[in-house]
Every structure is written in C-alpha cells, then in structure tokens.
Design a protein around this motif. Structure first.
Motif, mmCIF file in Angstrom:
data_model
loop_
_atom_site.group_PDB
_atom_site.id
_atom_site.type_symbol
_atom_site.label_atom_id
_atom_site.label_comp_id
_atom_site.label_asym_id
_atom_site.label_seq_id
_atom_site.Cartn_x
_atom_site.Cartn_y
_atom_site.Cartn_z
ATOM 1 N N ASP A 160 0.854 -1.186 0.000
ATOM 2 C CA ASP A 160 0.000 0.000 0.000
ATOM 3 C C ASP A 160 0.891 1.238 0.000
ATOM 4 O O ASP A 160 1.694 1.428 0.923
ATOM 5 N N VAL A 161 0.768 2.043 -1.028
ATOM 6 C CA VAL A 161 1.482 3.316 -1.072
ATOM 7 C C VAL A 161 0.595 4.354 -0.393
ATOM 8 O O VAL A 161 -0.527 4.603 -0.849
ATOM 9 N N PRO A 162 1.045 4.936 0.705
ATOM 10 C CA PRO A 162 0.179 5.880 1.420
ATOM 11 C C PRO A 162 -0.152 7.088 0.556
ATOM 12 O O PRO A 162 0.680 7.577 -0.214
ATOM 13 N N GLU A 163 -1.368 7.535 0.676
ATOM 14 C CA GLU A 163 -1.810 8.720 -0.056
ATOM 15 C C GLU A 163 -1.670 9.943 0.844
ATOM 16 O O GLU A 163 -1.939 9.869 2.045
ATOM 17 N N PRO A 164 -1.251 11.077 0.289
ATOM 18 C CA PRO A 164 -1.225 12.297 1.095
ATOM 19 C C PRO A 164 -2.634 12.725 1.474
ATOM 20 O O PRO A 164 -3.599 12.388 0.781
ATOM 21 N N VAL A 165 -2.724 13.428 2.579
ATOM 22 C CA VAL A 165 -4.016 13.920 3.048
ATOM 23 C C VAL A 165 -4.055 15.425 2.836
ATOM 24 O O VAL A 165 -3.214 16.163 3.374
ATOM 25 N N GLN A 170 -3.657 22.421 5.697
ATOM 26 C CA GLN A 170 -2.332 21.831 5.555
ATOM 27 C C GLN A 170 -2.390 20.546 4.740
ATOM 28 O O GLN A 170 -3.452 19.924 4.595
ATOM 29 N N LEU A 171 -1.234 20.160 4.191
ATOM 30 C CA LEU A 171 -1.043 18.875 3.530
ATOM 31 C C LEU A 171 -0.301 17.947 4.488
ATOM 32 O O LEU A 171 0.673 18.369 5.125
ATOM 33 N N ALA A 172 -0.735 16.697 4.578
ATOM 34 C CA ALA A 172 -0.028 15.704 5.388
ATOM 35 C C ALA A 172 0.635 14.712 4.432
ATOM 36 O O ALA A 172 -0.045 14.014 3.681
ATOM 37 N N ALA A 173 1.966 14.677 4.463
ATOM 38 C CA ALA A 173 2.740 13.816 3.571
ATOM 39 C C ALA A 173 3.488 12.771 4.386
ATOM 40 O O ALA A 173 3.824 12.998 5.554
ATOM 41 N N GLU A 191 1.411 18.322 -8.267
ATOM 42 C CA GLU A 191 0.021 18.734 -8.424
ATOM 43 C C GLU A 191 -0.684 18.889 -7.084
ATOM 44 O O GLU A 191 -1.635 19.674 -6.965
ATOM 45 N N HIS A 192 -0.219 18.154 -6.062
ATOM 46 C CA HIS A 192 -0.809 18.336 -4.731
ATOM 47 C C HIS A 192 -0.492 19.724 -4.183
ATOM 48 O O HIS A 192 -1.362 20.392 -3.607
ATOM 49 N N LEU A 256 11.964 7.160 7.305
ATOM 50 C CA LEU A 256 10.924 6.453 6.567
ATOM 51 C C LEU A 256 9.670 6.297 7.414
ATOM 52 O O LEU A 256 9.724 5.911 8.575
ATOM 53 N N GLY A 257 8.528 6.613 6.788
ATOM 54 C CA GLY A 257 7.241 6.452 7.464
ATOM 55 C C GLY A 257 6.805 7.634 8.303
ATOM 56 O O GLY A 257 5.648 7.669 8.742
ATOM 57 N N ASP A 258 7.687 8.605 8.531
ATOM 58 C CA ASP A 258 7.301 9.769 9.328
ATOM 59 C C ASP A 258 6.391 10.684 8.532
ATOM 60 O O ASP A 258 6.364 10.668 7.298
ATOM 61 N N GLU A 259 5.653 11.498 9.242
ATOM 62 C CA GLU A 259 4.733 12.428 8.618
ATOM 63 C C GLU A 259 5.276 13.839 8.624
ATOM 64 O O GLU A 259 5.841 14.311 9.627
ATOM 65 N N LEU A 260 5.134 14.508 7.497
ATOM 66 C CA LEU A 260 5.418 15.944 7.383
ATOM 67 C C LEU A 260 4.096 16.639 7.095
ATOM 68 O O LEU A 260 3.350 16.219 6.211
ATOM 69 N N ARG A 261 3.820 17.708 7.804
ATOM 70 C CA ARG A 261 2.648 18.525 7.514
ATOM 71 C C ARG A 261 3.124 19.854 6.957
ATOM 72 O O ARG A 261 4.016 20.494 7.512
ATOM 73 N N ILE A 262 2.522 20.251 5.850
ATOM 74 C CA ILE A 262 2.996 21.414 5.101
ATOM 75 C C ILE A 262 1.861 22.423 5.006
ATOM 76 O O ILE A 262 0.731 22.081 4.630
ATOM 77 N N ALA A 263 2.168 23.658 5.351
ATOM 78 C CA ALA A 263 1.163 24.719 5.295
ATOM 79 C C ALA A 263 1.830 25.987 4.757
ATOM 80 O O ALA A 263 3.061 26.125 4.813
ATOM 81 N N GLY A 264 1.036 26.876 4.239
ATOM 82 C CA GLY A 264 1.546 28.154 3.792
ATOM 83 C C GLY A 264 2.145 28.916 4.956
ATOM 84 O O GLY A 264 1.596 28.903 6.070
ATOM 85 N N ALA A 265 3.257 29.598 4.699
ATOM 86 C CA ALA A 265 3.929 30.338 5.767
ATOM 87 C C ALA A 265 3.322 31.722 5.931
ATOM 88 O O ALA A 265 2.817 32.303 4.996
#
Length: 265
Positions: A160-165, A170-173, A191-192, A256-265
C-alpha cells in the motif's frame, strides 16, 4: 541478456558479491547491473518504489529484487513476466508489484522447481540460494513455466502506497525514501502542492511532531542559497525536502514512514 539487481544488503558484507558469483556460475555471459543495495533494511515499500522508478531506464530483461524481512517464513518466491517481456524475480511481499503492475502482468509462477536453485537452501539467504539462481536461469533462456506452478496474479501481494491527506489548512505527507545526501522524498506530487495553491518561490511551514521549519518551494538546488531548506520535485516526480548543500534528514530527524505537515507560511 541483462539482470538488474536491487537489495537492502548494503556493501559491507559478502551478500551482494556472493549473489553475483552464483549468477556468473550459471550464466557467465549475462550482464548484471546493480541498481542499488542501499535500500533501508526491511524497507519493502522503499524498494518497491525504487524498482518502479528505475525500471523504465534499464534494458528489458530479468529484474532481481530482494528486500525480504519474511525470509524463511511462508511467503512465496515468485517470477512475474510483464507484457513488455520483462521478468521480475523476488519474494512475494509486494516488492515487485508496483513495477510489474505498471507494465501489465502477463504470467506469474512460484519458484519451486529444485533444478533451478542451489542444492542446499539456507533458511535465511534465499537471495543466494533461490532468487539469484532463478534469475540466472531465466536470463540464460529457461522458460518461466519451468520454475513452478502458475499463480493467479490477483493473489500476489501488493504494498500500500500511502496517499497524502489534503486538509483545509495543511497537507499531510509521508516520507517514503531518504537518500545518502539526506534528501527526504515524500508521497506528495507537484500537483498536490499546486492544488493547495502553493507554487515555486513561495515559503511554506514544515510541521513535525515537536518542531517547525520554513522552506521555499524551488525548481532546483540552484534556486536556493547554501543552507536553505527547500521543497522540490525530484527526478522521479516526488516532492522532496532538502537543504541546498546540506542534509535535511539530519537537520529534521525524520525517517521512513514519518509524517510531514505542510502549510503556507
């Protein structure tokens, strides 16, 4: 005929060289291309992604891949032929199937015939005793049907390739690979970022469990000053966190496997 070879064995021990020796003993005229032996230990998903990403850039032939935390257990050894004539050899744990499915699976067979393995099979080194001999015999022209019973391709294991949220703010990668330079590849695509309204040159906040970092979305390392943290699309179209002339994995401590959350600064 060419065999490509991918593992998590590293190069400090004899594992890779021994497998090369087995292949050369069976099929001395076959060329072996080492894709990498630097997959993180037991990291099946990372191995599957690397195999999928690199297959279009190598000759059609036999593709031997071994990242096998289930060695000695009930998982099967398999050979999978795709519609373009490639044959993937390795454990049935999902490692082969991102690449094989993308090319279209034609047939699959279990590696059970003792004629195409070494006489003494170790419980813990199937790369040497089962997979390398199978790859060599296939490259030498033995038909895939000779290796064992046909398998229904739908029964083969997939990863299973995890999908971003994509949330409202924010984006969760998920981190899917870290290379030797400390570049941190994620399951995000360009594109995300664009669908979230983030474009080249913009600043973003990288949110970890306890820390926050600021990065610039960039096209390449040259777009940033040395030491700057950037998000860029790598050569396999994965959005990657990096430091210009630095090591992003070491700075942030992510793996590997950790989550990054990305938001506009």
């Amino acid at each position: 005929m060419t065999i490509t070879f991918l593992t998590d064995f590293g190069l400090q021990d004899d594992f890779v060289g021994t497998c090369h020796g087995v292949i050369a003993s069976i099929a001395p005229d076959v060329r072996v291309i080492d894709l990498t032996h630097g997959i993180a230990p037991q990291a099946v998903l990372q191995g599957a992604l690397v195999l999928r990403n690199t297959t279009p850039y190598v000759p059609a032939g036999v593709h031997l891949a071994v990242v096998d935390p289930g060695v000695g257990g009930k998982r099967r050894g398999i050979a999978v032929r795709t519609e373009d004539g490639r044959t993937f050899v390795g454990p049935d744990n999902g490692l082969l199937m991102l690449a094989a499915d993308e090319l279209g699976v034609e047939v699959a067979h279990e590696l059970t015939d003792e004629r195409y393995r070494l006489p003494n099979v170790s419980r813990t080194f199937h790369a040497r005793d089962i997979f390398s001999p199978a790859a060599a015999h296939l490259a030498a022209g033995v038909p895939i049907e000779n290796f064992g019973p046909a398998l229904d391709p739908t029964t083969l294991t997939r990863v299973d390739v995890p999908e971003p949220v994509l949330g409202r703010t924010q984006l969760a990668a998920t981190v899917v690979a870290v290379d030797r330079f400390g570049n941190v590849a994620t399951n995000l695509r360009a594109e995300h970022l664009q669908s979230f309204g983030l474009h080249d040159g913009e600043r973003v906040e990288i949110r970890l469990t306890f820390d926050r970092y600021y990065a610039t979305i960039a096209g390449t390392f040259a777009d940033a000053a040395p030491g700057d943290l950037i998000l860029y699309e790598d050569s396999y179209a994965m959005v990657t966190l990096a430091i210009s002339e630095g090591d992003a994995a070491r700075l942030t401590g992510v793996g590997l496997g950790d989550e990054l959350r990305i938001a506009g600064a």
